[in-house]
Design an enzyme around this catalytic site. Sequence first.
Site, PDB file in Angstrom:
ATOM      1  CE  LYS A 173      -3.655  -2.713   2.287  1.00  0.00           C
ATOM      2  NZ  LYS A 173      -4.434  -2.971   3.373  1.00  0.00           N
ATOM      3  CD  GLN A 183      -3.364  -4.774   6.633  1.00  0.00           C
ATOM      4  OE1 GLN A 183      -3.574  -3.659   5.983  1.00  0.00           O
ATOM      5  NE2 GLN A 183      -3.805  -5.937   5.973  1.00  0.00           N
ATOM      6  CG  ASP A 196      -9.465  -0.692   5.017  1.00  0.00           C
ATOM      7  OD1 ASP A 196      -9.082  -1.268   3.733  1.00  0.00           O
ATOM      8  OD2 ASP A 196      -9.046  -0.987   5.925  1.00  0.00           O
TER       9      ASP A 196
END
Length: 298
Positions: free
Chosen positions: A55, A99, A122
């Site tokens: 990312k 994460q 997200d």
Amino acid sequence: MSNTQLLDGKGLSDLIKNEIAQEVAKIKADGGKIPHLAAILVGHDGASETYVASKEKACTQVGFKSTILRFEDTITEKELLNEVHKLNVNPDIDGFIVQLPLPKHISDQKIIEAIDPAKDVDGFHPVNVGRMVIGLPAYISATPDGILELIRRYNIETKGKHCVVLGRSNIVGRPMANLLSHKGYPGDCTVTVCHSRTKNIPEITRTADILIVAMGQPEFVTAEMVKEGVVVIDVGITRVKSDLTKSGWKLLGDVKFDEVAPLCSYITPVPGGVGPLTIVSLLKNTLKAAKGEIYPKL
Ligand code: GUN
């Protein structure tokens, strides 16, 4: 039938990254704020380290700022909630992700719900999921959004088609099924969701015009389970031992590619199909966050 087209997620992700990079260059030239994505990484899980590193690399490629905040897995839930709050109120951060998975003593759900929906790139916060379900502008999570992008860019017809989704996870199957049932393009599908308790999966998959497979069971879908001309999107990616590769490992999708591909009009390869588009979706959401497209900046 053998005029099968491969859905080239890798090529498409490079193309879209270029488009994003051009937009960022323009923002820079106009003196605007450079989009800034942050990632919270707790502990030292190998897969999570790899995802976060990719990312960060993607952010650099398109000209975004990126910040990784690392914490040991001894961090308490309360301390992590405080870190989330700091990012929520930091005006320099446009969007951030935490994460997953988190260590067992921390509730993933509690952390997700602490994220400001306007910064939840997200698309995991219930506010974003709820807005998506009723068709309001929302951050859509990476895998379903990547699949929509593939369908769109390859002009795959969806209106009135029977789409079968294998898997009902909150981050892939469930949102995917919902999105393809929406009005408009890509959408207007009749959707069936199958899962571990479904009794007659092959009977159902044989009626699919579009088959989206997200179960995490390597090579589950075989030739007998599909009809000719089907569009197959394979989200699965499992690392298995192999004598045939130098590394001793290979990656398998949820579809038995060699026997299913000749029957398809379109199919995603694994790797190089849906995977590369997921990071692109995160970049797209971060750009939207920076521009205040979904939640106008105050
Ligand atoms: N772990 C595996 N995939 C994801 C993802 O897309 N986002 C976050 N935050 N964690 C993940």
